[in-house]
Design an enzyme around this catalytic site. Structure first.
Site, mmCIF file in Angstrom:
data_model
loop_
_atom_site.group_PDB
_atom_site.id
_atom_site.type_symbol
_atom_site.label_atom_id
_atom_site.label_comp_id
_atom_site.label_asym_id
_atom_site.label_seq_id
_atom_site.Cartn_x
_atom_site.Cartn_y
_atom_site.Cartn_z
ATOM 1 C CD GLU A 1 -19.896 -6.263 7.014
ATOM 2 O OE1 GLU A 1 -19.084 -5.192 6.551
ATOM 3 O OE2 GLU A 1 -19.932 -7.361 6.494
ATOM 4 N NE ARG B 1 -21.868 -6.696 2.335
ATOM 5 C CZ ARG B 1 -20.694 -7.153 2.310
ATOM 6 N NH1 ARG B 1 -19.281 -6.644 2.690
ATOM 7 N NH2 ARG B 1 -20.395 -7.873 1.080
ATOM 8 C CE LYS C 1 -4.292 -1.427 2.204
ATOM 9 N NZ LYS C 1 -5.009 -1.265 3.520
#
Length: 628
Positions: free
Chosen positions: A366, A394, A281
């Site tokens: 979730e 979700r 990253k």
């Protein structure tokens, strides 16, 4: 002279494929610098996109896109992909109203094959595409590019579990940019990846299976030996091959030559393929490499000096929540905090450091987050789940079945309620009041300011059943939270202004514009505070003493808080006219939040215009307003 001479020649992938391999390194450098300068001007996701430059180049160089389908997961790593697929000029209006989305969008480009603003969906979608290709005898490939964070989502494993049964030619590329499951890669692993993805290795492998197939025990022994050797060299291989994938890697995701050679090999293989690629990253921009979290989502900044700390301003709701959480944890050892991979965004950093044994980041999961909280609550603990409104969708079944049905005391701290601005429809919390208020046993609150948010969180924590406090992104009116925590009377609204003829019933964030309109029209203004249970006595009183009730909510009108007010009036057989103001029945695109609210008629001017229009339609109100 242009600083990006190669990139200037590339508008579409077919032009990219005309370049020599030796030119691709320069193209990657130019593309990376363009992303840095572009995002510094517009804001957006930076560190994740700097890590996928070579990956995007290699994919479009090797695969025949858009006939070969690329599905990116999570979609905020697709800026290089967008630039290489005809949208470079549009980057100047990235995430702005009418501009490019920050995520893949099917309506935006043929190269965006699937919308992936939420995580862990790519393998399922790509598997569906690959299966469709198989049924039509197409030689097209479907490629899912999934981040290591998104791979924590259970849906990704559900899809991999199904892939073996389809036999489809699916390619899954794990973009591992956290080094979370891989050892450092180098020349040896890159070399092995090329061998294992090559035709010779796979032909020998299949031939051996055919020969040994006449002696099943020997064949099983050979397969176990191969798995054992792969597991010794690279433990992740065993896991993914148990799902029926041919595992290859890990390889250096910034080594273009290795990426392209391996992709060429993989494209010719049949069946599910799993390629493990390790990237970094923020690659190519030192500040982002040093702190990829800070540079994950950025506002405009000066690339020469990087992101600088801003002077203190208004508290955000996330900060209010984080402060309350720490204060409440100090007062009650039963408090446990859970987040599905949203530590920074939800304001949990201080809590995670102060109470590490009571903090759980469960990853992008979730559903698990809510049922895990339910299990904690079963044993007498008081879990608080910090979650974005759009992500809570979700885990709706877990909310109903595992928490509400069992009436467990789980607190949902719901951030990003209402419109969120640049992230657009995929991240807007437009529906939570609708889908929460229909669930039995729930208590649902919507604070009008920062102090009310703190007190509502405390109120929710005192309850013996499930509760939710939903609050918007960013700051509010600037109200300073009071240190002392006081529980609010459940289901009791607050009369903020007494007027005549019109009563404005405001839920949460729309109280401030309602007060402004109340002053302009001499209207009554009520801070409703509770969406469930509603203050029915006050609603009835307002209906009997006013000629028009107006409900205001930053939530879809369909089935929302205003609908609850209408249900009260219908049950009481009250015919008082009712005007619902809220989010319209369509998805609202990206843009400046204030401008989007104005477009929806939810700023003070819009609210006043809607009320006055209804007044003109009602003769009895015209005389009432004139005498106000």
């Amino acid at each position: 002279m242009s600083s990006t001479p190669l990139l200037d020649q590339i508008q579409w992938p077919h032009q990219l494929r005309t370049l020599e391999r030796r030119e691709l390194g320069q193209l990657a450098d130019e593309l990376r610098q363009f992303i840095i300068s572009s995002v510094a001007r517009t804001g957006g996701h930076l560190s994740s996109n700097l890590g996928t430059v070579e990956l995007a180049i290699a994919l479009h160089y090797t695969f025949n896109t858009p006939d070969d389908r690329l599905v990116w997961d999570v979609g905020h790593q697709t800026y290089a992909h967008k630039i290489l697929t005809g949208r470079r000029a549009g980057m100047s209006h990235l995430r702005m109203k009418g501009g490019l989305s920050g995520f893949p969008r099917r309506s935006e480009s043929l190269y965006d094959t699937f919308g992936t603003a939420h995580s862990s969906t790519s393998i399922s979608a790509a598997l569906g595409m690959a299966t469709a290709f198989k049924r039509t005898d197409s030689d097209h490939r479907a490629i899912a590019v999934i981040g290591d964070g998104a791979l924590t989502g259970g849906m990704a494993f559900e899809a991999m579990n199904n892939a073996r049964n389809t036999g489809a030619n699916l390619v899954v590329i794990l973009n591992d940019n956290e080094m979370s499951i891989s050892h450092p890669v180098g020349a040896l692993s890159n070399h092995l990846a090329r061998i294992m993805s090559g035709r010779l290795y796979n032909s020998v492998r299949k031939g051996g299976e055919k020969v040994l197939g006449v002696a099943p025990p020997i064949l099983q022994f050979a397969k176990r030996w191969e798995e054992h050797m792969k597991g010794m060299v690279n433990p992740p291989a065993t896991l993914f091959e148990e799902f029926g994938f041919n595992y290859i890697g890990p390889i250096d995701g910034h080594d273009l030559d290795t990426l392209i050679s391996t992709f060429h090999n993989v494209r010719r293989l049949d069946g599910p393929q799993f390629l493990h690629v390790v990237t970094r990253k923020g690659k190519g921009y030192a500040p982002a490499e040093a702190d990829p979290i800070l540079y994950h989502g950025v506002t405009p900044f000066d690339t020469a000096i990087g992101i600088q700390p801003k002077p203190g301003g208004k508290l955000t709701y996330a900060q209010v929540f984080g402060d309350w959480l720490c204060d409440m944890a100090a007062a009650d050892a039963r408090l446990f905090a859970i987040t599905p991979a949203m530590c920074e965004g939800s304001g949990l950093v201080r809590f995670s450091k102060s109470y590490p044994d009571r903090y759980f980041d469960v990853g992008i999961a979730e559903q698990h987050a809510l049922t895990f909280a339910a299990g904690l609550a079963c044993e007498g603990l008081k879990p608080v789940v910090a979650i974005y409104s759009t992500f809570l969708q979700r885990a709706y079944d877990q909310l109903i079945h595992d928490i509400a049905l069992q009436n467990l005391p789980v607190v949902l701290a719901i951030d990003r309620a209402g419109l969120v601005g640049a992230d657009g429809a995929t991240h807007a919390g437009s529906f939570d009041l609708t889908y929460l208020r229909c669930v039995p046993n729930m208590t649902v609150m919507a604070p009008a300011d920062e102090n009310e948010c703190r007190q509502m969180l405390y109120t929710a924590f005192q309850l013996e059943g499930p509760s939710a406090v939903r609050y918007p992104r960013g700051g509010g009116s600037g109200a300073v939270p009071v240190g002392k925590m006081t529980a609010l009377p459940v289901g009791q609204a607050e009369l903020k202004r007494q007027g005549r003829t019109v009563a404005l019933l405001a839920f949460g964030s729309l109280l401030q514009p309602a007060l402004a309109v109340g002053e302009q029209l001499n209207a009554t203004v009520v801070n409703m505070r509770f969406v469930k249970p509603l203050d029915e006595a006050l609603i009835i009183k307002m209906a009997l003493s006013h000629e028009l009730l107006v409900t205001l909510e930053e939530n879809t009108i369909s089935g929302g808080a205003g609908a609850g007010v209408g249900e009260v009036l219908a049950r009481e057989n009250l015919a008082t006219p009712l005007l619902h103001l809220g989010l319209p029945d369509h998805f609202i695109d990206q843009g400046d939040p204030a401008a989007l609210l104005a477009d929806c008629g939810l700023d003070a001017a819009g609210i006043r215009a809607s009320v006055e229009t209804r007044q003109r339609e009602m003769p009895s109100l015209r005389s009432g307003a004139a005498g106000a």
